[in-house]
Design a protein around this motif. Structure first.
Motif, PDB file in Angstrom:
ATOM      1  N   ILE A 117      -0.808   9.304  -0.801  1.00 17.42           N
ATOM      2  CA  ILE A 117      -1.147   7.883   0.083  1.00 17.42           C
ATOM      3  C   ILE A 117      -1.361   8.140   1.447  1.00 17.42           C
ATOM      4  CG2 ILE A 117      -0.580   5.437  -0.020  1.00 17.42           C
ATOM      5  CD1 ILE A 117      -0.476   6.026  -2.936  1.00 17.42           C
ATOM      6  N   ASP A 123       7.640  -7.092   0.908  1.00 14.03           N
ATOM      7  CA  ASP A 123       7.271  -5.851   0.677  1.00 14.03           C
ATOM      8  C   ASP A 123       6.563  -5.713  -0.768  1.00 14.03           C
ATOM      9  OD1 ASP A 123       6.975  -3.064   0.105  1.00 14.03           O
ATOM     10  OD2 ASP A 123       8.833  -2.744   0.945  1.00 14.03           O
ATOM     11  N   THR A 124       5.242  -5.712  -1.009  1.00 14.57           N
ATOM     12  CA  THR A 124       4.707  -5.924  -2.406  1.00 14.57           C
ATOM     13  C   THR A 124       4.541  -4.595  -2.783  1.00 14.57           C
ATOM     14  OG1 THR A 124       2.540  -6.238  -1.535  1.00 14.57           O
ATOM     15  CG2 THR A 124       3.823  -8.270  -1.750  1.00 14.57           C
ATOM     16  N   GLN A 169      -0.462  -1.675  -7.914  1.00 11.17           N
ATOM     17  CA  GLN A 169      -1.633  -0.781  -8.038  1.00 11.17           C
ATOM     18  C   GLN A 169      -2.806  -1.347  -8.398  1.00 11.17           C
ATOM     19  OE1 GLN A 169       0.816   1.259 -11.202  1.00 11.17           O
ATOM     20  NE2 GLN A 169       0.981   3.126  -9.657  1.00 11.17           N
ATOM     21  N   THR A 170      -3.945  -0.533  -8.049  1.00 15.30           N
ATOM     22  CA  THR A 170      -5.202  -1.084  -8.846  1.00 15.30           C
ATOM     23  C   THR A 170      -4.913  -1.365 -10.005  1.00 15.30           C
ATOM     24  OG1 THR A 170      -6.124   0.444  -7.074  1.00 15.30           O
ATOM     25  CG2 THR A 170      -7.531  -0.188  -8.730  1.00 15.30           C
ATOM     26  N   GLY A 223       0.787  -1.244  -0.082  1.00 15.20           N
ATOM     27  CA  GLY A 223       0.151  -0.086   0.008  1.00 15.20           C
ATOM     28  C   GLY A 223       0.858   1.220   0.175  1.00 15.20           C
ATOM     29  N   GLU A 224       2.047   1.110   0.559  1.00 16.50           N
ATOM     30  CA  GLU A 224       2.775   2.411   0.555  1.00 16.50           C
ATOM     31  C   GLU A 224       4.253   1.920   0.931  1.00 16.50           C
ATOM     32  OE1 GLU A 224       1.747   4.521   4.343  1.00 16.50           O
ATOM     33  OE2 GLU A 224       0.632   2.840   4.771  1.00 16.50           O
ATOM     34  N   PRO A 225       5.120   2.890   1.041  1.00 18.56           N
ATOM     35  CA  PRO A 225       6.621   2.447   1.292  1.00 18.56           C
ATOM     36  C   PRO A 225       6.505   2.195   2.653  1.00 18.56           C
ATOM     37  CG  PRO A 225       6.463   4.592   0.017  1.00 18.56           C
ATOM     38  CD  PRO A 225       5.097   4.289   0.496  1.00 18.56           C
ATOM     39  N   ASN A 270      -5.333   5.895  -1.646  1.00 16.62           N
ATOM     40  CA  ASN A 270      -4.960   6.844  -2.626  1.00 16.62           C
ATOM     41  C   ASN A 270      -5.930   8.095  -2.739  1.00 16.62           C
ATOM     42  OD1 ASN A 270      -3.408   4.815  -3.476  1.00 16.62           O
ATOM     43  ND2 ASN A 270      -3.739   4.926  -5.736  1.00 16.62           N
ATOM     44  N   ARG A 290       4.911   8.656  -4.398  1.00 17.91           N
ATOM     45  CA  ARG A 290       4.323   9.235  -5.700  1.00 17.91           C
ATOM     46  C   ARG A 290       4.924  10.495  -6.268  1.00 17.91           C
ATOM     47  NH1 ARG A 290       0.375   6.011  -7.989  1.00 17.91           N
ATOM     48  NH2 ARG A 290       0.022   7.835  -9.163  1.00 17.91           N
ATOM     49  N   ASP A 332       4.975   6.507  -9.966  1.00 13.44           N
ATOM     50  CA  ASP A 332       5.827   6.368  -8.650  1.00 13.44           C
ATOM     51  C   ASP A 332       7.345   6.666  -9.013  1.00 13.44           C
ATOM     52  OD1 ASP A 332       4.028   5.449  -6.360  1.00 13.44           O
ATOM     53  OD2 ASP A 332       3.857   3.823  -7.431  1.00 13.44           O
TER      54      ASP A 332
HETATM   55  C1  7RM Z   1      -2.085  -2.395  -3.956  1.00 15.84           C
HETATM   56  C2  7RM Z   1      -2.259  -1.033  -3.799  1.00 15.84           C
HETATM   57  C3  7RM Z   1      -1.260   2.259  -5.370  1.00 15.84           C
HETATM   58  C4  7RM Z   1       0.018   3.131  -4.895  1.00 15.84           C
HETATM   59  C5  7RM Z   1       1.536   2.794  -5.601  1.00 15.84           C
HETATM   60  C6  7RM Z   1       2.389   3.292  -4.579  1.00 15.84           C
HETATM   61  C7  7RM Z   1       1.721   2.762  -3.443  1.00 15.84           C
HETATM   62  C8  7RM Z   1       1.677   0.151  -2.905  1.00 15.84           C
HETATM   63  C9  7RM Z   1       3.681  -0.053  -2.226  1.00 15.84           C
HETATM   64  C10 7RM Z   1       3.553   1.312  -2.448  1.00 15.84           C
HETATM   65  C11 7RM Z   1       5.830   1.525  -1.798  1.00 15.84           C
HETATM   66  C12 7RM Z   1       4.893  -0.516  -1.515  1.00 15.84           C
HETATM   67  N1  7RM Z   1      -2.982  -0.205  -4.920  1.00 15.84           N
HETATM   68  N2  7RM Z   1       2.287   1.620  -3.130  1.00 15.84           N
HETATM   69  N3  7RM Z   1       2.476  -0.540  -2.547  1.00 15.84           N
HETATM   70  N4  7RM Z   1       4.738   2.161  -2.201  1.00 15.84           N
HETATM   71  N5  7RM Z   1       5.935   0.347  -1.558  1.00 15.84           N
HETATM   72  N6  7RM Z   1       4.982  -1.698  -1.302  1.00 15.84           N
HETATM   73  O1  7RM Z   1      -1.779  -0.226  -2.874  1.00 15.84           O
HETATM   74  O2  7RM Z   1      -4.042   1.436  -6.072  1.00 15.84           O
HETATM   75  O3  7RM Z   1      -4.376   1.511  -3.805  1.00 15.84           O
HETATM   76  O4  7RM Z   1      -2.148   2.310  -4.593  1.00 15.84           O
HETATM   77  O5  7RM Z   1       0.477   2.701  -3.693  1.00 15.84           O
HETATM   78  O6  7RM Z   1       2.413   4.760  -4.555  1.00 15.84           O
HETATM   79  O7  7RM Z   1       1.281   3.463  -6.706  1.00 15.84           O
HETATM   80  S1  7RM Z   1      -3.567   1.307  -4.980  1.00 15.84           S
END
Ligand code: 7RM
Length: 629
Positions: free
Chosen positions: A504, A393-394, A397-398, A369-371, A509, A498, A483
């Motif tokens: 985020i 750490d996955t 994105q949507t 979801g985020e770093p 998002n 981003r 990103d």
């Molecule tokens: C799965 C999800 C996408 C955005 C993406 C990034 C951020 C997601 C990570 C991450 C760093 C991660 N879909 N993001 N995972 N940043 N490390 N492991 O979250 O569409 O809701 O968001 O989330 O900025 O572009 S999402």
């Protein structure tokens, strides 16, 4: 080929690059198709157009349900853990889930749903939500799940955009100690929608609600009339499976479109590969099905893989900050997948909330979801994984539908805060500011992808032009993610966040434009600029700079009204942490707000604002600095 060693990974990766069609057609063989593909891949990132497994026919629910009945009918498919720990958990076997999905698919049919119709699902995290999703897929109806934390107007926008014919909801939902009246939110939203014919309402909280005669129906009454069997509708691989809305940097949310074949193949493959799921493992992803993580890694991926997947109705802080760990111990969770924002919040709580629960069942941890910052990574590793669970750490994105960059659990050597390496099939490209692809290691650029993967979004619902502009125009011939990314000397990837106007917040998002226009609706507001700034727990928080009218009145009163407005227009997750009233915004001569400067001020950086030479009126910056919160 299953990946069991790092060498296997390298081999699989190389194969996926050298012969992508062969690679994915091999993966596709482990599924059940009514007809195999004639062509594996057709693509053109300039149009853009991507088609996987053309000519193939399938129904994803036969892969998630029917095909498991011969081997694991009695195995638990879904473990449901309610909000209130006193209420009994449910264990739903594959056999039972199959029956429930078929029966509810008949409810949809008897209410006029047909292949291709859009159905909005606005529900709490109860088993009926997963059943509803699968029932739509069973009959080829397109689900559009809207997270049940969104406001009535956000819900109405999404219902109208997709022209949904049915809405599935519940009387209310339990979230921690709160009860939320979902049905009244739906009623309010539907005052602005003409397309909805029927609303099917699940009794969850049993509060008294208003039922509109001729439109609203009770879930249980409809079920009582429904037949048990429901043959799956045969779908083309490229038929639409679902729409899921995500915020963009400009304008209204984008309805990302995912299709049946490629999405099934990729989410299942990545679930099995990244987590190294083994038969018998109990897997828990704490996301809500209202987000892509829940679609791909609570429902479709795990069920197609024949896994036991946990659904949790509640929140991490109820009844106390130990709830996640209590649930891990109770259901003997082996694989646990959550968001950095949750980890940071739980890290702040007393360590006894962790220590009082037996976490010895855990073998793999994940984040999404985020770093994730290094401190949170180490806390997770030491206190939850007890130093012997790999953390994956996955990054995804949507739009990507499934996991793209991640360590493979137990196989890829880890580095804290690095998403590490792309999964097989994922060809990354880091671009420089001039639009050139950077090569080699020790580089930093904008993360793009140069080759299609099966679960990529095919379009934005009803707006292919916007799809092209948003993702395929920054670097022609490449998919641009939005990103930033570093590749270190070992070739490992670290996502830096981003680079566009998406913020985020707690892993969700939010588009700055959406929040700004909500605030601008207030009659005392002239103009607003919204930026993100680093926040200890949420990752980022929202800072709003608001130009008010001359007769502002009481500032605190106006702040409260603005928060209300944002909450009502988008949802509570979009509320600014800070609102500063300003007399002007830093603009360039061409009228663009210099958000870079506002971001620096919001994050407490007062000196070193960088190049301000293009500013129309540099004095504005000084006055904003003076009033910074
Ligand atoms: C799965 C999800 C996408 C955005 C993406 C990034 C951020 C997601 C990570 C991450 C760093 C991660 N879909 N993001 N995972 N940043 N490390 N492991 O979250 O569409 O809701 O968001 O989330 O900025 O572009 S999402």
């Amino acid at each position: 080929m299953e990946i069991r060693s790092f060498e296997d990974y390298q081999k699989a990766y190389n194969h996926s690059v050298e012969a992508p069609e062969e690679f994915w057609s091999n993966v596709a063989r482990s599924f059940e198709w009514h007809k195999p593909a004639e062509t594996i891949l057709e693509w053109d990132f300039h149009k853009p157009e991507v088609r996987w497994f053309s000519g193939a026919q399938l129904n994803i629910t036969e892969n998630c349900l029917d095909r498991h009945l011969a081997t694991r009918a009695e195995q638990t498919a879904i473990i449901w853990e309610p909000n209130d720990p006193q209420e009994a958990a449910q264990h739903i076997s594959y056999q039972q889930l199959h029956s429930k999905v078929c029966k509810f698919a008949n409810v949809l049919k008897q209410n006029g749903a047909e292949k291709g119709d859009r159905i909005c699902i606005y529900m709490p995290m109860v088993p009926e939500l997963a059943i509803a999703v699968l029932a739509c897929a069973r009959i080829g109806a397109i689900h559009s799940v809207v997270f049940a934390g969104f406001s009535s107007s956000a819900l109405a926008d999404r219902i109208n955009d997709a022209k949904c014919k049915l809405v599935l909801t519940s009387d209310g939902s339990f979230r921690g100690s709160k009860v939320i009246d979902l049905k009244s939110i739906v009623d309010e939203g539907l005052q602005h929608c003409d397309c909805v014919e029927k609303v099917i309402v699940l009794a969850r909280t049993h509060e008294s609600i208003k039922m509109h005669p001729g439109r609203d129906l009770w879930w249980h009454e409809e079920l009582a009339k429904a037949a048990d069997d429901c043959a799956a509708t045969v779908m083309e691989a490229e038929d639409m499976l679902f729409i899921l809305y995500t915020s963009g940097s400009t304008g209204k949310p984008k309805g990302m479109v995912h299709t049946c074949g490629g999405y099934m193949v990729y989410t299942t493959y990545t679930f099995q590969t990244a987590f190294q799921y083994e038969p018998g493992d109990v897997y828990w992803c704490t996301a809500d099905i209202g987000w892509i993580t829940g679609h791909s890694y609570i429902v479709y991926g795990p069920l197609a893989a024949g896994a036991t997947t946990v659904m949790f109705e509640g929140v991490p802080s109820y009844p106390d900050m130990g709830r996640f760990w209590e649930v891990v111990a109770k259901h003997k969770i082996n694989i646990f997948y959550t968001a950095p924002t949750a980890i940071r919040a739980l890290e702040k709580a007393d360590i006894s909330f962790v220590e009082r629960h037996d976490l010895s069942s855990l073998k793999t941890l994940g984040t999404v979801g985020e770093p994730i910052n290094e401190e949170a990574w180490h806390w997770y590793d030491e206190n939850i994984g007890k130093g012997n669970c790999p953390i994956i750490d996955t990054w995804w994105q949507t739009e990507t539908g499934g996991i793209m960059i991640t360590p493979i659990a137990g196989i890829t050597p880890l580095k804290p805060a690095f998403a590490t390496l792309p999964l097989p099939g994922v060809q990354l490209a880091l671009m420089d500011e001039q639009g050139q692809e950077l090569t080699g290691d020790n580089i930093e650029g904008r993360l793009s992808i140069k080759f299609p993967w099966p679960s990529m979004a095919r379009t934005i619902y009803g707006n292919h032009q916007r799809f092209k502009e948003t993702y395929f125009s920054a670097y022609p011939g490449y998919y641009f993610t939005g990103d930033g990314c570093k590749r270190d000397a070992d070739g490992y990837h670290r996502i830096t966040g981003r680079v566009d106007d998406v913020i985020i917040v707690s892993g969700h998002n939010l588009g700055t434009a959406e929040i700004e226009s909500a605030i601008d609706e207030h009659h005392k507001v002239v103009e607003t600029a919204v930026v993100g700034y680093p926040h200890d727990i949420k990752g980022n928080a929202i800072y709003a700079y608001v130009i008010g009218k001359d007769d502002l009145g009481d500032e605190d009163q106006l702040r409260t009204e603005i928060l209300r407005l944002v909450s009502d227009t988008i949802g509570p997750i979009a509320k600014p942490e800070k609102i500063q009233f300003v007399s002007g915004l830093p603009k360039t001569r061409s009228g663009k707000i210099m958000r870079r400067i506002l971001r620096k001020i919001a994050s407490g950086e007062i000196e070193n604002l960088g190049d301000t030479s293009t500013l129309l009126d540099p004095a504005v910056v000084h006055s904003i600095q003076q009033g910074a919160l």
